[in-house]
Motif scaffolding. Structure first.
Motif, PDB file in Angstrom:
ATOM      1  N   LEU A 184       1.017  -1.341   0.039  1.00  0.00           N
ATOM      2  CA  LEU A 184       0.022  -0.117  -0.210  1.00  0.00           C
ATOM      3  C   LEU A 184       0.546   1.161  -0.106  1.00  0.00           C
ATOM      4  O   LEU A 184       0.432   2.549  -0.712  1.00  0.00           O
ATOM      5  CB  LEU A 184      -1.195  -0.101   1.118  1.00  0.00           C
ATOM      6  CG  LEU A 184      -1.613  -1.446   1.030  1.00  0.00           C
ATOM      7  CD1 LEU A 184      -2.638  -1.183   2.329  1.00  0.00           C
ATOM      8  CD2 LEU A 184      -2.291  -1.164   0.423  1.00  0.00           C
ATOM      9  N   ALA A 217      -1.616   7.614   3.457  1.00  0.00           N
ATOM     10  CA  ALA A 217      -1.744   6.594   3.074  1.00  0.00           C
ATOM     11  C   ALA A 217      -1.112   5.837   4.313  1.00  0.00           C
ATOM     12  O   ALA A 217      -1.561   4.731   4.746  1.00  0.00           O
ATOM     13  CB  ALA A 217      -0.358   6.630   2.307  1.00  0.00           C
ATOM     14  N   THR A 230      -3.069   2.636   6.011  1.00  0.00           N
ATOM     15  CA  THR A 230      -2.609   1.077   6.189  1.00  0.00           C
ATOM     16  C   THR A 230      -2.974   1.032   7.571  1.00  0.00           C
ATOM     17  O   THR A 230      -3.509  -0.144   8.000  1.00  0.00           O
ATOM     18  CB  THR A 230      -1.142   1.547   6.079  1.00  0.00           C
ATOM     19  OG1 THR A 230      -0.610   2.106   6.284  1.00  0.00           O
ATOM     20  CG2 THR A 230      -0.976   1.564   4.237  1.00  0.00           C
ATOM     21  N   LEU A 276     -10.639  -1.947   1.720  1.00  0.00           N
ATOM     22  CA  LEU A 276      -9.173  -1.911   1.323  1.00  0.00           C
ATOM     23  C   LEU A 276      -9.006  -1.064  -0.306  1.00  0.00           C
ATOM     24  O   LEU A 276      -7.790  -0.333  -1.253  1.00  0.00           O
ATOM     25  CB  LEU A 276      -9.000  -3.234   0.659  1.00  0.00           C
ATOM     26  CG  LEU A 276      -7.490  -3.393   0.611  1.00  0.00           C
ATOM     27  CD1 LEU A 276      -6.463  -2.557   1.777  1.00  0.00           C
ATOM     28  CD2 LEU A 276      -6.409  -5.194   0.752  1.00  0.00           C
ATOM     29  N   LEU A 318      -7.337   2.607  -0.994  1.00  0.00           N
ATOM     30  CA  LEU A 318      -6.099   3.010  -1.171  1.00  0.00           C
ATOM     31  C   LEU A 318      -5.844   3.432  -2.710  1.00  0.00           C
ATOM     32  O   LEU A 318      -5.040   3.980  -3.128  1.00  0.00           O
ATOM     33  CB  LEU A 318      -5.604   0.842  -2.074  1.00  0.00           C
ATOM     34  CG  LEU A 318      -4.358   0.641  -2.518  1.00  0.00           C
ATOM     35  CD1 LEU A 318      -3.282   1.307  -2.652  1.00  0.00           C
ATOM     36  CD2 LEU A 318      -3.989  -0.849  -3.181  1.00  0.00           C
ATOM     37  N   ALA A 362      -2.025   1.527  -8.339  1.00  0.00           N
ATOM     38  CA  ALA A 362      -3.501   1.258  -7.698  1.00  0.00           C
ATOM     39  C   ALA A 362      -4.092   0.156  -7.838  1.00  0.00           C
ATOM     40  O   ALA A 362      -4.869  -0.066  -7.417  1.00  0.00           O
ATOM     41  CB  ALA A 362      -3.311   2.534  -6.693  1.00  0.00           C
ATOM     42  N   THR A 408      -3.210  -2.714  -8.841  1.00  0.00           N
ATOM     43  CA  THR A 408      -2.900  -3.412  -7.126  1.00  0.00           C
ATOM     44  C   THR A 408      -4.396  -3.860  -6.654  1.00  0.00           C
ATOM     45  O   THR A 408      -4.645  -5.347  -5.960  1.00  0.00           O
ATOM     46  CB  THR A 408      -2.308  -2.095  -5.898  1.00  0.00           C
ATOM     47  OG1 THR A 408      -0.489  -1.988  -6.738  1.00  0.00           O
ATOM     48  CG2 THR A 408      -1.874  -3.147  -4.874  1.00  0.00           C
TER      49      THR A 408
END
Length: 574
Positions: free
Chosen positions: A180, A218, A222, A457, A461, A499, A502
């Protein structure tokens, strides 16, 4: 002055930010609200329903009373928060440092190191823990047996302990933070670091006083997501905590659900408490970032020059490599070894190795169907999730819609319920909602469940990356004649593509490895590989379970290689 303001608004109308039509935003809020609030409403409602399943409805507070008078519940909550805070604090320091080394320095093999952390995240929790048991069991663990051979009289390592549980979680917890934080570090303008050095600041001062504060959105995301996931951590705590009597929040809820008859009311009451804890964390996160600017990719120029480590380059590389190999390759090797064992964990029996486990598993007709179901659910939830989560994140960050705070709040909620109870809530939702009845028992229902489960999530993100994109980029696009769609496609999308990839990969992996969310929703026709692995493990066929686990790992590693190949062609480049 009034004319100047009018002229500016006429030339730069985008200073008011791009606005999506209110109707699509309202529809988006309604869809997200229905998917999220319906299971939560049923969860809270059924915490007051005290009748046995199938009996006439009876309302009362006995469920709440029993939830907090059950023996061991206070100790279980203490263990939950102690384990969560300990592993999150350690993992945050390690993960933040490793992400900075990989994204911002001249450390070699950066792509390989990052991929090893991805692999650590991909490993399913249940078989990974079985691998650590093979190594660190106090009686037959390979490491302790080796120390005994060298003359050490007692076992130094015990996986069945508080620190054993922390260690078993460490690989996946650090890996999530590296995954992340690395894209966010890559979007950090190097001019900030250069200005700090020019001012005479040391590297340590720059890291803690410049980089960390700018990266705080960020980092907060997380940390909050990690704490929420800690509340629902289940497999490792059940496997390693039960032998020593260490219970946590999730195993206590599981105990209530699996009693005969099931105690749904107190279990739902405990889950409602976790919802309150989530609301508090979200409120703290929103109050912290409110009225602050964290944009680092702007229209004023952008630099991502590396930080040269000098004499520390090789030690830093060896440190990251050693950690990545220990938490990734070592349990993977042990996992593969377990697939060839006649009896899992017994190395001292005559001729302990065999290929029969692979032959028996490969000949099972259910395997091929489960593999196809896993691929279909993973690809479907990943592709839909990328579009769905990016739209939610864009509305929250890049518009001034009055409902964006509500959308942000709703996007957090699916992780407020432990996985098995989210599965129960979704089961009730699907059974009591007519539009879902035709697809009950199919893979499409599991796709919807995984999209809901991965929403926090995925959205957070993408949101953390969008927070770093200055409004000047959109303003320049609109001045050049671009509409909202052109700006999103040609400016926002390329910058956020790493991102997005991901997020899609995480959604795919979740479909491949998730057990608790889909265990009550799957049928014989929609069984995934993770449920097949659970079936084998529940039937004490641990050798076959490890074979399926290796297949899952191979599948997600292949997806990771493809995703990294695609991700390397898009996004911000050096």
């Amino acid at each position: 002055m009034g004319q100047a303001v009018s002229f500016e608004n006429a030339i730069f109308p985008s200073l008011r930010r791009f606005q999506l039509p209110s109707l699509p935003i309202a529809l988006l809020i309604l869809v997200v609200g229905f998917l999220v609030l319906t299971p939560l409403f049923l969860m809270v409602l059924n915490s007051f329903q005290i009748a046995r399943p199938g009996a006439p409805i009876v309302w009362g507070l006995e469920g709440w009373v029993k939830a907090f008078t059950t023996p061991g519940i206070i100790k279980a909550m203490y263990n939950t928060f102690t384990l969560a805070i300990t592993r999150q604090a350690i993992a945050l320091l390690i993960g933040c440092f490793f992400a900075w080394l990989i994204a911002r320095t001249d450390i070699p093999w950066k792509g390989t190191l990052e991929f090893l952390f991805w692999l650590s995240f991909f490993l399913p929790a249940l078989p990974e823990t079985m691998g650590w048991i093979l190594l660190l069991d106090p009686k037959y663990g390979l490491l302790n047996q080796g120390l005994h051979y060298l003359g050490v009289g007692h076992s130094l390592f015990n996986i069945y302990s508080f620190w054993g549980i922390v260690w078993a979680h460490m690989g996946g917890t650090v890996a999530v933070k590296v995954m992340l934080l690395t894209p966010a570090f890559r979007n950090l303008d190097a001019a900030l670091e250069e200005s700090s050095r020019i001012s005479g600041a040391s590297g340590r001062h720059t890291f803690f006083h410049i980089i960390v504060p700018v990266m705080m959105p960020a980092i907060l995301v997380t940390t909050i997501l990690g704490m929420i996931r800690s509340l629902e951590a289940f497999e490792i705590e059940l496997l390693l905590g039960t032998p020593i009597g260490l219970q946590v929040y999730s195993t206590k809820i599981h105990e209530l659900v699996t009693w005969e008859p099931p105690q749904y009311a107190p279990a739902m009451a405990l889950s409602t408490v976790s919802l309150g804890f989530l609301l508090l964390m979200v409120a703290l996160q929103r109050s912290y970032i409110a009225n602050r600017s964290y944009a680092t990719v702007t229209g004023r120029g952008f630099s991502i020059r590396r930080t040269y480590l000098g004499k520390w380059r090789t030690p830093a590389f060896l440190l990251v490599l050693l950690f990545a190999l220990v938490v990734t390759v070592l349990p993977t090797i042990l996992l593969v070894a377990g697939t060839f064992m006649k009896l899992f964990g017994f190395f001292n029996i005559p001729a302990p190795w065999t290929l029969d486990n692979w032959r028996a598993t490969a000949s099972d007709p259910v395997l091929l169907r489960s593999m196809w179901n896993t691929l279909a659910i993973g690809l479907g939830s990943g592709l839909v999730g990328i579009f769905f989560y990016s739209l939610i994140a864009y509305v929250i960050v890049k518009t001034r819609s009055r409902g964006r705070w509500l959308l942000d709040f709703l996007s957090w909620l699916p992780w407020s319920i432990p996985g098995i109870l989210l599965g129960i809530a979704l089961l009730w939702t699907f059974l009591q909602t007519k539009i879902f009845l035709p697809i009950y028992g199919t893979i499409y229902l599991l796709m919807i469940a995984m999209i809901i489960k991965s929403m926090p999530l995925g959205t957070q993100l993408i949101k953390s990356v969008l927070l770093q994109l200055g409004n000047e980029l959109e303003e320049a696009s609109k001045v050049c004649g671009g509409n909202w769609f052109d700006t999103f496609r040609r400016v926002i999308l390329p910058l956020t593509m790493p991102a997005l990839i991901t997020v899609g990969l995480i959604s795919f992996i979740s479909a491949a490895r998730d057990i608790s969310t889909v265990v009550l929703l799957g049928s014989g026709k929609s069984r995934t590989l993770s449920l097949l692995m659970l079936d084998f493990a529940a039937g004490a066929e641990f050798e076959k379970a490890t074979v399926v686990a290796v297949i899952i790992v191979a599948m997600v590693v292949g997806a990771a290689l493809l995703a990294r190949a695609l991700g390397g062609q898009v996004g911000v480049r050096e």
